[in-house]
Design an enzyme around this catalytic site. Structure first.
Site, PDB file in Angstrom:
ATOM      1  N   ARG A 101       0.942  -1.216  -0.022  1.00 23.22           N
ATOM      2  CA  ARG A 101      -0.103   0.150   0.076  1.00 23.22           C
ATOM      3  C   ARG A 101       0.863   1.301  -0.227  1.00 23.22           C
ATOM      4  NH1 ARG A 101      -5.542  -1.421   1.291  1.00 23.22           N
ATOM      5  NH2 ARG A 101      -5.817  -3.081  -0.448  1.00 23.22           N
ATOM      6  N   ARG A 131      -3.076   5.892   0.149  1.00 23.77           N
ATOM      7  CA  ARG A 131      -3.869   7.303   0.805  1.00 23.77           C
ATOM      8  C   ARG A 131      -3.021   7.936   1.626  1.00 23.77           C
ATOM      9  NH1 ARG A 131      -9.189   4.563   2.327  1.00 23.77           N
ATOM     10  NH2 ARG A 131      -7.953   3.096   2.911  1.00 23.77           N
ATOM     11  N   ARG A 143      -7.200  11.435  -5.845  1.00 25.05           N
ATOM     12  CA  ARG A 143      -8.362  10.788  -5.437  1.00 25.05           C
ATOM     13  C   ARG A 143      -9.605  11.670  -5.754  1.00 25.05           C
ATOM     14  NH1 ARG A 143     -11.548   8.370  -4.622  1.00 25.05           N
ATOM     15  NH2 ARG A 143     -11.524   6.890  -2.785  1.00 25.05           N
ATOM     16  N   ASP A 175      -5.883  -3.324  -8.150  1.00 28.55           N
ATOM     17  CA  ASP A 175      -6.515  -4.068  -7.146  1.00 28.55           C
ATOM     18  C   ASP A 175      -6.771  -5.532  -7.278  1.00 28.55           C
ATOM     19  OD1 ASP A 175      -7.865  -2.929  -4.015  1.00 28.55           O
ATOM     20  OD2 ASP A 175      -9.034  -4.370  -4.974  1.00 28.55           O
ATOM     21  N   TYR A 220     -13.957 -12.825  -0.235  1.00 24.95           N
ATOM     22  CA  TYR A 220     -14.685 -11.748  -0.784  1.00 24.95           C
ATOM     23  C   TYR A 220     -16.063 -12.348  -1.496  1.00 24.95           C
ATOM     24  CZ  TYR A 220     -11.512  -8.262   0.697  1.00 24.95           C
ATOM     25  OH  TYR A 220     -10.746  -7.361   1.553  1.00 24.95           O
TER      26      TYR A 220
HETATM   27  O1  CP3 Z   1       0.263   0.528  -2.836  1.00 25.63           O
HETATM   28  C1  CP3 Z   1      -0.357  -0.450  -3.507  1.00 25.63           C
HETATM   29  O2  CP3 Z   1      -0.141  -1.459  -2.682  1.00 25.63           O
HETATM   30  C2  CP3 Z   1      -1.384  -0.162  -4.461  1.00 25.63           C
HETATM   31  C3  CP3 Z   1      -1.919  -1.195  -5.140  1.00 25.63           C
HETATM   32  C4  CP3 Z   1      -3.001  -1.943  -4.332  1.00 25.63           C
HETATM   33  C5  CP3 Z   1      -4.294  -1.467  -4.104  1.00 25.63           C
HETATM   34  N1  CP3 Z   1      -4.880  -2.695  -3.612  1.00 25.63           N
HETATM   35  C6  CP3 Z   1      -4.771  -0.230  -4.388  1.00 25.63           C
HETATM   36  C7  CP3 Z   1      -5.789   0.220  -3.306  1.00 25.63           C
HETATM   37  C8  CP3 Z   1      -2.730  -3.109  -4.008  1.00 25.63           C
HETATM   38  C9  CP3 Z   1      -1.391  -4.011  -4.109  1.00 25.63           C
HETATM   39  C10 CP3 Z   1      -3.993  -3.595  -3.399  1.00 25.63           C
HETATM   40  C11 CP3 Z   1      -4.176  -5.123  -2.948  1.00 25.63           C
HETATM   41  C12 CP3 Z   1      -5.600  -5.393  -2.243  1.00 25.63           C
HETATM   42  N2  CP3 Z   1      -6.744  -5.038  -2.489  1.00 25.63           N
HETATM   43  C13 CP3 Z   1      -5.558  -6.281  -1.289  1.00 25.63           C
HETATM   44  C14 CP3 Z   1      -4.518  -7.376  -0.779  1.00 25.63           C
HETATM   45  C15 CP3 Z   1      -3.511  -6.463   0.095  1.00 25.63           C
HETATM   46  C16 CP3 Z   1      -4.185  -6.239   1.400  1.00 25.63           C
HETATM   47  O3  CP3 Z   1      -4.224  -5.097   1.915  1.00 25.63           O
HETATM   48  O4  CP3 Z   1      -4.468  -7.432   2.245  1.00 25.63           O
HETATM   49  C17 CP3 Z   1      -6.806  -6.398  -0.920  1.00 25.63           C
HETATM   50  C18 CP3 Z   1      -7.450  -7.422   0.454  1.00 25.63           C
HETATM   51  C19 CP3 Z   1      -7.704  -5.367  -1.447  1.00 25.63           C
HETATM   52  C20 CP3 Z   1      -9.129  -5.182  -1.569  1.00 25.63           C
HETATM   53  C21 CP3 Z   1      -9.270  -3.812  -1.069  1.00 25.63           C
HETATM   54  N3  CP3 Z   1      -9.111  -2.712  -1.766  1.00 25.63           N
HETATM   55  C22 CP3 Z   1      -9.403  -3.469   0.633  1.00 25.63           C
HETATM   56  C23 CP3 Z   1      -9.637  -4.084   1.617  1.00 25.63           C
HETATM   57  C24 CP3 Z   1      -9.354  -1.840   0.068  1.00 25.63           C
HETATM   58  C25 CP3 Z   1      -9.331  -0.867   1.449  1.00 25.63           C
HETATM   59  C26 CP3 Z   1     -10.678   0.037   1.633  1.00 25.63           C
HETATM   60  C27 CP3 Z   1     -10.530   1.053   2.306  1.00 25.63           C
HETATM   61  O5  CP3 Z   1     -10.839   2.261   1.868  1.00 25.63           O
HETATM   62  O6  CP3 Z   1      -9.802   1.072   3.412  1.00 25.63           O
HETATM   63  C28 CP3 Z   1      -9.173  -1.535  -1.237  1.00 25.63           C
HETATM   64  C29 CP3 Z   1      -9.051  -0.219  -1.640  1.00 25.63           C
HETATM   65  C30 CP3 Z   1      -7.690   0.112  -2.248  1.00 25.63           C
HETATM   66  N4  CP3 Z   1      -7.237  -0.510  -3.136  1.00 25.63           N
HETATM   67  C31 CP3 Z   1      -7.163   1.470  -1.850  1.00 25.63           C
HETATM   68  C32 CP3 Z   1      -5.993   1.435  -2.690  1.00 25.63           C
HETATM   69  C33 CP3 Z   1      -5.049   2.401  -2.881  1.00 25.63           C
HETATM   70  C34 CP3 Z   1      -7.551   2.527  -1.131  1.00 25.63           C
HETATM   71  C35 CP3 Z   1      -8.973   3.189  -1.341  1.00 25.63           C
HETATM   72  C36 CP3 Z   1      -9.220   4.356  -2.135  1.00 25.63           C
HETATM   73  O7  CP3 Z   1      -8.122   4.859  -2.718  1.00 25.63           O
HETATM   74  O8  CP3 Z   1     -10.310   4.807  -2.122  1.00 25.63           O
END
Ligand code: CP3
Length: 343
Positions: free
Chosen positions: A23, A27, A36, A72, A149
């Site tokens: 991550r 954010r 964003r 994602d 999921y």
């Molecule tokens: O820096 C990075 O890692 C960017 C690429 C990335 C994202 N998601 C972008 C993202 C990666 C590698 C992921 C993987 C991901 N997505 C996982 C596996 C890693 C982990 O954290 O366990 C999982 C379970 C997801 C599903 C998912 N997508 C979740 C649980 C969330 C968070 C929700 C939240 O708002 O807290 C997301 C959203 C997400 N994916 C964000 C980003 C940068 C943040 C949301 C946003 O910008 O609105």
């Protein structure tokens, strides 16, 4: 190219320990939050130039040793016919969760080139923008985490629906896991062709299982993914959280590098996994919200336990939290590099 990460995956000597963060392109970066405001997450993921920009931000401002593709784990599921939204602060929400054999059977096999052209273009654009500074990490969700999921419909703590289906309806479970692993293997092979240098498989939620159930219900499918990448020369990282009791099983499933969270000391974890694989992790992401002195003492403890052994990739045990101070992250990267240089 800065090849510390690749060398650590191979357990070769490095001039300093490689550092990157799950991550890291998210954010906690003010530059990301600015983008964003105008675009939602999926919009960014579908715009290759924006992906390239976000993915390279931490390389430019934090001196990390790798970039991760901005995407994602849920996006390939769209290509399999799954409808979802990613809600801020919650995560993925599935419109029609998988409940029975028909639902699992109706998932269409992923055709990465036709279904996800924008991700393959994002890889090319990011590679170009990185200009060989650091390797690019591609990734997918592991079959268990994706299945959880799909079955629950959203994030959960207990995974009751997932486990209920796994125990009560093994035919549907195995079909779902078979479909997911076949499609993810194809997806990763396409990412490699498009230019990613290292692959990480995210099994974020598999720690809810015991080792016997992991062995029976998960291992064959995660193994299939790693096995189908064997003829590529790409290195693989196998990540999970809450997996202190699954580490040996995860190693058996595959990966040149095993990811560990903070619930187990890194030296204990490495001894258990064996020194014939590399290790990544283990700082608690919440530590980065504390004073920099505490961050440094926790980091020094990890480095002491690793004892300069080849094959260590410094990372957190899970993703960087959104309210993490950027300066702490920059200071942490410098600290790891300085304390491990010329080891
Ligand atoms: O820096 C990075 O890692 C960017 C690429 C990335 C994202 N998601 C972008 C993202 C990666 C590698 C992921 C993987 C991901 N997505 C996982 C596996 C890693 C982990 O954290 O366990 C999982 C379970 C997801 C599903 C998912 N997508 C979740 C649980 C969330 C968070 C929700 C939240 O708002 O807290 C997301 C959203 C997400 N994916 C964000 C980003 C940068 C943040 C949301 C946003 O910008 O609105």
């Amino acid at each position: 190219m800065n090849d510390r990460l690749i060398k650590a995956c191979r357990r070769e000597e490095t001039d300093a320990t490689p550092v990157w963060f799950m991550r890291q392109a998210g954010r906690f970066l003010p530059e990301y939050r600015k983008i964003r405001v105008k675009h939602d997450l999926v919009e960014i993921c579908k715009d290759p130039e924006l992906c390239a920009k976000v993915s390279t931000l931490p390389v430019e401002t934090l001196d990390v040793d790798a970039a991760i593709l901005f995407s994602d784990i849920m996006l390939p599921l769209e290509g399999m016919g799954v409808k979802f939204e990613i809600e801020e602060g919650i995560g993925p929400v599935i419109k029609k969760p998988v409940q029975n054999f028909e639902n699992a059977n109706s998932l269409t096999p992923l055709q990465p080139k036709a279904d996800l052209p924008y991700i393959l273009e994002a890889i090319s654009a990011t590679k170009k923008k990185l200009d060989s500074q650091v390797p690019l990490i591609g990734f997918c969700g592991a079959p268990f985490t994706l299945a959880s999921y799909l079955i629950e419909g959203h994030a959960t703590r207990e995974f009751v629906k997932t486990k209920r289906l796994m125990y009560n309806d093994p035919k549907t479970w195995h079909l779902l896991m078979e479909n997911l692993s076949t499609s993810m293997a194809l997806y990763l092979r396409e990412q490699i062709k498009a230019g990613v240098d290292v692959i990480q498989v995210f099994d974020s939620w598999v720690g809810c299982l015991g080792p016997q159930d992991y062995h029976r219900y998960v291992l064959p499918y995660s193994h299939k993914i790693f096995n189908r990448l064997r003829d590529t020369d790409t290195h693989t990282i196998h990540f999970g959280t809450g997996t202190a009791n699954l580490l040996e099983e995860m190693k058996q499933a595959g990966g040149d590098v095993i990811g560990v969270d903070w619930r187990i000391p890194i030296d204990t974890a490495w001894r258990r996994i064996g020194y014939d694989v590399a290790i990544q992790g283990n700082l608690d992401p919440v530590v980065l919200l504390a004073d920099i002195d505490l961050v440094k003492s926790h980091t020094a403890d990890i480095l002491k336990r690793v004892q300069g052994r080849r094959g260590h990739i410094f990372n957190l045990g899970h993703g960087i939290l959104p309210n993490t101070p950027k300066q702490n992250v920059a200071d942490l990267v410098r600290f790891v590099h300085e304390h491990t240089r010329e080891k």
